[in-house]
Design a protein around this motif. Sequence first.
Motif, PDB file in Angstrom:
ATOM      1  N   MET A 167      46.421  72.916 -10.733  1.00  0.00           N
ATOM      2  CA  MET A 167      45.044  72.965 -11.223  1.00  0.00           C
ATOM      3  C   MET A 167      44.827  71.968 -12.360  1.00  0.00           C
ATOM      4  O   MET A 167      43.827  71.240 -12.388  1.00  0.00           O
ATOM      5  CB  MET A 167      44.697  74.386 -11.671  1.00  0.00           C
ATOM      6  CG  MET A 167      44.718  75.413 -10.548  1.00  0.00           C
ATOM      7  SD  MET A 167      44.637  77.132 -11.123  1.00  0.00           S
ATOM      8  CE  MET A 167      42.864  77.403 -11.169  1.00  0.00           C
ATOM      9  N   LEU A 181      40.381  77.908 -19.293  1.00  0.00           N
ATOM     10  CA  LEU A 181      41.090  78.731 -18.316  1.00  0.00           C
ATOM     11  C   LEU A 181      40.757  80.200 -18.574  1.00  0.00           C
ATOM     12  O   LEU A 181      40.967  80.702 -19.687  1.00  0.00           O
ATOM     13  CB  LEU A 181      42.603  78.525 -18.415  1.00  0.00           C
ATOM     14  CG  LEU A 181      43.482  79.524 -17.631  1.00  0.00           C
ATOM     15  CD1 LEU A 181      43.213  79.443 -16.131  1.00  0.00           C
ATOM     16  CD2 LEU A 181      44.961  79.290 -17.935  1.00  0.00           C
ATOM     17  N   ALA A 203      50.076  76.294 -16.856  1.00  0.00           N
ATOM     18  CA  ALA A 203      48.912  75.441 -17.096  1.00  0.00           C
ATOM     19  C   ALA A 203      48.906  74.918 -18.533  1.00  0.00           C
ATOM     20  O   ALA A 203      48.627  73.737 -18.781  1.00  0.00           O
ATOM     21  CB  ALA A 203      47.628  76.213 -16.812  1.00  0.00           C
ATOM     22  N   LEU A 244      38.932  76.444 -15.143  1.00  0.00           N
ATOM     23  CA  LEU A 244      39.935  76.964 -14.225  1.00  0.00           C
ATOM     24  C   LEU A 244      39.837  78.479 -14.223  1.00  0.00           C
ATOM     25  O   LEU A 244      39.765  79.101 -15.293  1.00  0.00           O
ATOM     26  CB  LEU A 244      41.344  76.524 -14.658  1.00  0.00           C
ATOM     27  CG  LEU A 244      41.533  75.039 -14.969  1.00  0.00           C
ATOM     28  CD1 LEU A 244      42.975  74.774 -15.412  1.00  0.00           C
ATOM     29  CD2 LEU A 244      41.169  74.179 -13.775  1.00  0.00           C
ATOM     30  N   VAL A 272      37.575  74.910 -10.630  1.00  0.00           N
ATOM     31  CA  VAL A 272      38.625  75.222  -9.650  1.00  0.00           C
ATOM     32  C   VAL A 272      39.013  76.682  -9.837  1.00  0.00           C
ATOM     33  O   VAL A 272      39.319  77.118 -10.952  1.00  0.00           O
ATOM     34  CB  VAL A 272      39.870  74.331  -9.818  1.00  0.00           C
ATOM     35  CG1 VAL A 272      40.972  74.788  -8.861  1.00  0.00           C
ATOM     36  CG2 VAL A 272      39.532  72.874  -9.561  1.00  0.00           C
ATOM     37  N   ARG A 274      41.210  80.335  -8.205  1.00  0.00           N
ATOM     38  CA  ARG A 274      42.398  80.775  -7.472  1.00  0.00           C
ATOM     39  C   ARG A 274      42.038  82.074  -6.783  1.00  0.00           C
ATOM     40  O   ARG A 274      41.962  83.124  -7.383  1.00  0.00           O
ATOM     41  CB  ARG A 274      43.590  80.957  -8.436  1.00  0.00           C
ATOM     42  CG  ARG A 274      44.959  81.118  -7.761  1.00  0.00           C
ATOM     43  CD  ARG A 274      45.216  82.537  -7.291  1.00  0.00           C
ATOM     44  NE  ARG A 274      45.003  83.527  -8.333  1.00  0.00           N
ATOM     45  CZ  ARG A 274      44.692  84.795  -8.092  1.00  0.00           C
ATOM     46  NH1 ARG A 274      44.545  85.252  -6.860  1.00  0.00           N
ATOM     47  NH2 ARG A 274      44.499  85.645  -9.106  1.00  0.00           N
ATOM     48  N   THR A 334      34.558  69.513  -8.049  1.00  0.00           N
ATOM     49  CA  THR A 334      35.200  68.759  -9.128  1.00  0.00           C
ATOM     50  C   THR A 334      34.866  67.281  -8.989  1.00  0.00           C
ATOM     51  O   THR A 334      34.744  66.761  -7.873  1.00  0.00           O
ATOM     52  CB  THR A 334      36.736  68.929  -9.115  1.00  0.00           C
ATOM     53  OG1 THR A 334      37.271  68.429  -7.882  1.00  0.00           O
ATOM     54  CG2 THR A 334      37.117  70.393  -9.269  1.00  0.00           C
TER      55      THR A 334
END
Length: 348
Positions: A167, A181, A203, A244, A272, A274, A334
Amino acid sequence: MVTIGDVAREAGVSRSTASYAFSGKRAISAQVRQRVFDAAGRLGYTANAGARALATSQTKVIGLLARFLEDEFAPAMLQYMLGVSDNARELGYDILLVTEADGARALRRITDSRMVDGVVLLNVAHDDVRLPVLRAAPQPGALVGLPGDCTGLDVFDLDFVATGRLMVDHMHRLGHRELLLVSQPEHVATRGGAYVWRLRDAALERARDLGIRLHAVFGESSQPAIGGTLHGLLDAHPSATGLLLNNEAAAAALPSVLNARGLDVPGDLSVVGRYSDEFARSFSLPYSFVESAPDRLGDLAVRQLVRRIGSTQAREEPYVVRLLTPRFADRGSTAAPCPQRPRGLGRS
């Protein structure tokens, strides 16, 4: 309705012989028993589960230990449960869902009583109290989730360390130098949800190596709290250009948050997440994401478990620990950061 008498006629044996083949009350040759079972299969006859267990030493039931916890987003958890149950059904197994809070006691109960042929564990913690019970059980077990000690267990999970790195790397290649994040609630990590800190720590480490400022926070698992957290995060870091998400509730809430703030993706903010493709479709999420693969993990766990159930030789094989390589699904959310417009403006 097909009866035991129908099966007996199809197999060319007496009714009592067909009954004994299923019940195991008298010795029947393996050849005759198989003939009866084949006839039952052709006719669609289902034997009483107890009788079948006596005859074959199998219940054709897999225990699934899982819980809907208040600090986890229920729709995401349901996908992992379905990943196990759907694949078990395809292989001819029913699922006994056990949601008891005392997981170790529940696991001991269903394995000691031979209620199941094998067990799949979800909600796996780093130091999971159920694991010693599972290792000592006569039935094999499989985990969807990576514990701290994998000894004596088949384990399947997403590689969350690689996911965190992927990521950050993706955003870095596009030119982003300040990111946000949002992880699962902090108490998920505190109680042993290692996937939270595996992704977060990876990360943060990769961001430091690449010279990226990464602001990492824990988010809630429900609205309206998670919406407030997202607003506060964007207010606090107006120069951040990428977001993220390792929090499904945050992903589901993000469209309304961005709409309220008048922000465009990816023009104002690259995103982005998950989660799984099914999750993205269920919540109409337009964001690029790393596939969490609950279906694939369920398939791997159940197939490995069924192999061990059905073969003494497979029981003796080395245990498997498999971490799925993260797969990036590009949905166009993105892009290179746009320097002309400020990010994270106060809500309109």
